[in-house]
Design an enzyme around this catalytic site. Structure first.
Site, mmCIF file in Angstrom:
data_model
loop_
_atom_site.group_PDB
_atom_site.id
_atom_site.type_symbol
_atom_site.label_atom_id
_atom_site.label_comp_id
_atom_site.label_asym_id
_atom_site.label_seq_id
_atom_site.Cartn_x
_atom_site.Cartn_y
_atom_site.Cartn_z
ATOM 1 N N ASP A 146 37.286 32.012 32.865
ATOM 2 C CA ASP A 146 37.580 33.337 32.307
ATOM 3 C C ASP A 146 38.172 33.180 30.906
ATOM 4 O O ASP A 146 38.799 32.160 30.605
ATOM 5 C CB ASP A 146 38.621 34.073 33.175
ATOM 6 C CG ASP A 146 38.032 34.614 34.483
ATOM 7 O OD1 ASP A 146 36.805 34.602 34.658
ATOM 8 O OD2 ASP A 146 38.837 35.043 35.337
ATOM 9 N N ARG B 169 29.240 34.143 30.262
ATOM 10 C CA ARG B 169 29.487 35.541 30.632
ATOM 11 C C ARG B 169 29.849 36.307 29.364
ATOM 12 O O ARG B 169 30.719 35.866 28.603
ATOM 13 C CB ARG B 169 30.623 35.646 31.636
ATOM 14 C CG ARG B 169 30.983 37.109 31.970
ATOM 15 C CD ARG B 169 32.338 37.235 32.667
ATOM 16 N NE ARG B 169 32.338 36.639 33.981
ATOM 17 C CZ ARG B 169 33.446 36.168 34.577
ATOM 18 N NH1 ARG B 169 34.616 36.207 33.947
ATOM 19 N NH2 ARG B 169 33.389 35.641 35.780
HETATM 20 P P1 FDA Z 1 34.123 50.549 30.152
HETATM 21 O O1 FDA Z 1 35.550 50.166 30.079
HETATM 22 O O2 FDA Z 1 33.577 51.447 29.103
HETATM 23 O O3 FDA Z 1 33.858 51.152 31.547
HETATM 24 C C1 FDA Z 1 32.630 51.775 31.936
HETATM 25 C C2 FDA Z 1 32.913 52.690 33.097
HETATM 26 O O4 FDA Z 1 33.419 51.949 34.212
HETATM 27 C C3 FDA Z 1 33.965 53.750 32.778
HETATM 28 O O5 FDA Z 1 33.556 54.940 33.372
HETATM 29 C C4 FDA Z 1 35.236 53.235 33.405
HETATM 30 O O6 FDA Z 1 36.075 54.273 33.840
HETATM 31 C C5 FDA Z 1 34.713 52.439 34.579
HETATM 32 N N1 FDA Z 1 35.586 51.297 34.763
HETATM 33 C C6 FDA Z 1 35.586 50.169 34.041
HETATM 34 N N2 FDA Z 1 36.525 49.328 34.495
HETATM 35 C C7 FDA Z 1 37.134 49.974 35.515
HETATM 36 C C8 FDA Z 1 38.165 49.664 36.393
HETATM 37 N N3 FDA Z 1 38.748 48.501 36.369
HETATM 38 N N4 FDA Z 1 38.532 50.567 37.323
HETATM 39 C C9 FDA Z 1 37.917 51.731 37.429
HETATM 40 N N5 FDA Z 1 36.904 52.103 36.629
HETATM 41 C C10 FDA Z 1 36.522 51.245 35.695
HETATM 42 N N6 FDA Z 1 37.677 40.499 30.291
HETATM 43 C C11 FDA Z 1 38.214 39.466 29.604
HETATM 44 O O7 FDA Z 1 38.891 39.672 28.600
HETATM 45 N N7 FDA Z 1 38.019 38.188 30.035
HETATM 46 C C12 FDA Z 1 37.250 37.896 31.121
HETATM 47 O O8 FDA Z 1 37.081 36.725 31.457
HETATM 48 C C13 FDA Z 1 36.678 38.980 31.824
HETATM 49 N N8 FDA Z 1 35.907 38.777 32.932
HETATM 50 C C14 FDA Z 1 35.227 39.829 33.492
HETATM 51 C C15 FDA Z 1 34.339 39.605 34.555
HETATM 52 C C16 FDA Z 1 33.587 40.647 35.062
HETATM 53 C C17 FDA Z 1 32.601 40.378 36.175
HETATM 54 C C18 FDA Z 1 33.742 41.957 34.533
HETATM 55 C C19 FDA Z 1 32.899 43.091 35.038
HETATM 56 C C20 FDA Z 1 34.647 42.186 33.545
HETATM 57 C C21 FDA Z 1 35.408 41.151 33.021
HETATM 58 N N9 FDA Z 1 36.343 41.372 32.040
HETATM 59 C C22 FDA Z 1 36.905 40.294 31.383
HETATM 60 C C23 FDA Z 1 36.791 42.754 31.718
HETATM 61 C C24 FDA Z 1 35.975 43.356 30.604
HETATM 62 O O9 FDA Z 1 36.280 42.690 29.405
HETATM 63 C C25 FDA Z 1 36.275 44.855 30.442
HETATM 64 O O10 FDA Z 1 37.622 45.048 30.152
HETATM 65 C C26 FDA Z 1 35.938 45.696 31.659
HETATM 66 O O11 FDA Z 1 34.739 45.273 32.250
HETATM 67 C C27 FDA Z 1 35.760 47.160 31.241
HETATM 68 O O12 FDA Z 1 34.707 47.277 30.316
HETATM 69 P P2 FDA Z 1 33.254 47.843 30.704
HETATM 70 O O13 FDA Z 1 32.251 47.064 29.923
HETATM 71 O O14 FDA Z 1 33.066 47.786 32.167
HETATM 72 O O15 FDA Z 1 33.161 49.285 30.121
#
Ligand code: FDA
Length: 299
Positions: free
Chosen positions: A125, A175
């Site tokens: 990560d 990732r």
């Molecule tokens: P965005 O935040 O725009 O969310 C899209 C939609 O999903 C919104 O409607 C939102 O409300 C909903 N949503 C998103 N996250 C939610 C939550 N937790 N609870 C409820 N609803 C939610 N970051 C990092 O810095 N280092 C890392 O190693 C990782 N690893 C990682 C692994 C995996 C499998 C994922 C999916 C994510 C990560 N992340 C991460 C976190 C990533 O950087 C990011 O902060 C979150 O995925 C939220 O961004 P989205 O791209 O999902 O879009």
């Protein structure tokens, strides 16, 4: 409502664990390995792959970092013995980075030795920007000896395009995510549209450059755009996977990805440190906080 939510967010640390727990358990598999692998098994039955993470970061002693490494090593044994479709995600500060970098490296290599023996994979990560260089350096050092390891790049960091170019020659498994930490404007994009463009660019550049890409997002705009691009470019299904966090509501989008023949991996955190992790999830979705408050007052 935005102001109300941000005020509630500031109050979050005051909530007692018993009020938070029912909501936290939506995002966390539980406290034990048994809890986590029960969920992995169910998800595997439904066609999803998994990655498990022991909650926590910033180990404060060599003993703590060593114990965490031992716990991760045990997970590889269970995964193989139970024939689960599951790998492991780890934070290097949990293995000692920042406390004793040489020890973190030793622990990382110990873990990778087991991953190789059990024919599994380790995802490192990405944490906040003070650790970006050290994390990528360690990744490069271990990748030479253990191919089954992959880093994470954060689309909001302005440096990530260069970092991708740096790792691409090694045919990496990367990732791509947006990035979860609060980072200053000097090094990180702040505008959602720019972060999305950067995300798309990183995924497309990685796939065009021969990398295996984990597309880690719940953002359906990104999922739709990249699914279409992948299909138009006829990128092989073995070159990428979609990844989401356990418990984030996605409607039927994940099932539709599976139906379309895409691989989907669910990130499943578990462990005693569930409270801090859940707090981070709530800050991303402050609507949940009002439910917690309701629950708290009822408790
Ligand atoms: P965005 O935040 O725009 O969310 C899209 C939609 O999903 C919104 O409607 C939102 O409300 C909903 N949503 C998103 N996250 C939610 C939550 N937790 N609870 C409820 N609803 C939610 N970051 C990092 O810095 N280092 C890392 O190693 C990782 N690893 C990682 C692994 C995996 C499998 C994922 C999916 C994510 C990560 N992340 C991460 C976190 C990533 O950087 C990011 O902060 C979150 O995925 C939220 O961004 P989205 O791209 O999902 O879009």
């Amino acid at each position: 409502m935005g102001l109300l939510n941000s005020s509630l967010t500031a109050l979050l640390p005051l909530f007692p664990e018993r009020a938070v727990r029912p909501f936290a358990m939506r995002y966390v598999a539980g406290e034990t390995e048994g809890d986590a692998f029960g969920i992995v098994h169910e998800l595997n039955q439904s066609g999803f792959s998994a990655t498990v993470d022991i909650l926590g970061e910033h180990s404060e002693s060599a003993e703590e970092a060593g114990e965490i490494t031992d716990s991760y090593i045990r997970l590889y044994e269970i995964i193989e013995d139970s024939s689960l479709d599951c790998n492991i995600s780890v934070k290097l500060t949990h293995l000692g980075l920042g406390h004793d970098d040489a020890l973190a490296k030793e622990n990382l290599f110990r873990l990778l030795e087991m991953a190789e023996r059990r024919q599994n994979f380790l995802r490192i990560d990405m944490e906040n920007s003070p650790y970006t260089d050290a994390t990528l350096d360690l990744y490069e050092q271990c990748k030479m000896k253990y191919p089954s390891v992959g880093p994470v790049l954060q689309a909001y960091l302005k440096r990530s395009g260069d970092d991708l170019q740096r790792v691409l020659p090694g045919s990496p498994n990367v990732r791509i995510c947006k990035g979860i930490y609060r980072e200053p404007e000097s090094i990180a994009l702040q505008d959602l549209g720019e972060i999305r463009d950067s995300f798309i660019n990183l995924v497309q550049t990685g796939l065009s450059g021969g990398a295996y890409i984990g597309i880690a997002t719940h953002d359906t705009y990104l999922i739709d755009t990249l699914e279409t691009w992948i299909s138009n470019r006829q990128i092989e299904r073995t070159r990428y996977e979609f990844q989401v966090l356990y418990g984030v509501p996605m409607g039927d989008r994940l099932e539709r990805l599976l139906d379309g023949g895409h691989k989907v991996r669910i990130y499943i955190p578990f462990g005693a440190e569930w409270y801090a992790y859940a707090m981070r999830r709530f800050k991303e979705n402050p609507k949940i906080i009002s439910y917690i408050m309701g629950n708290w007052f009822k408790a």
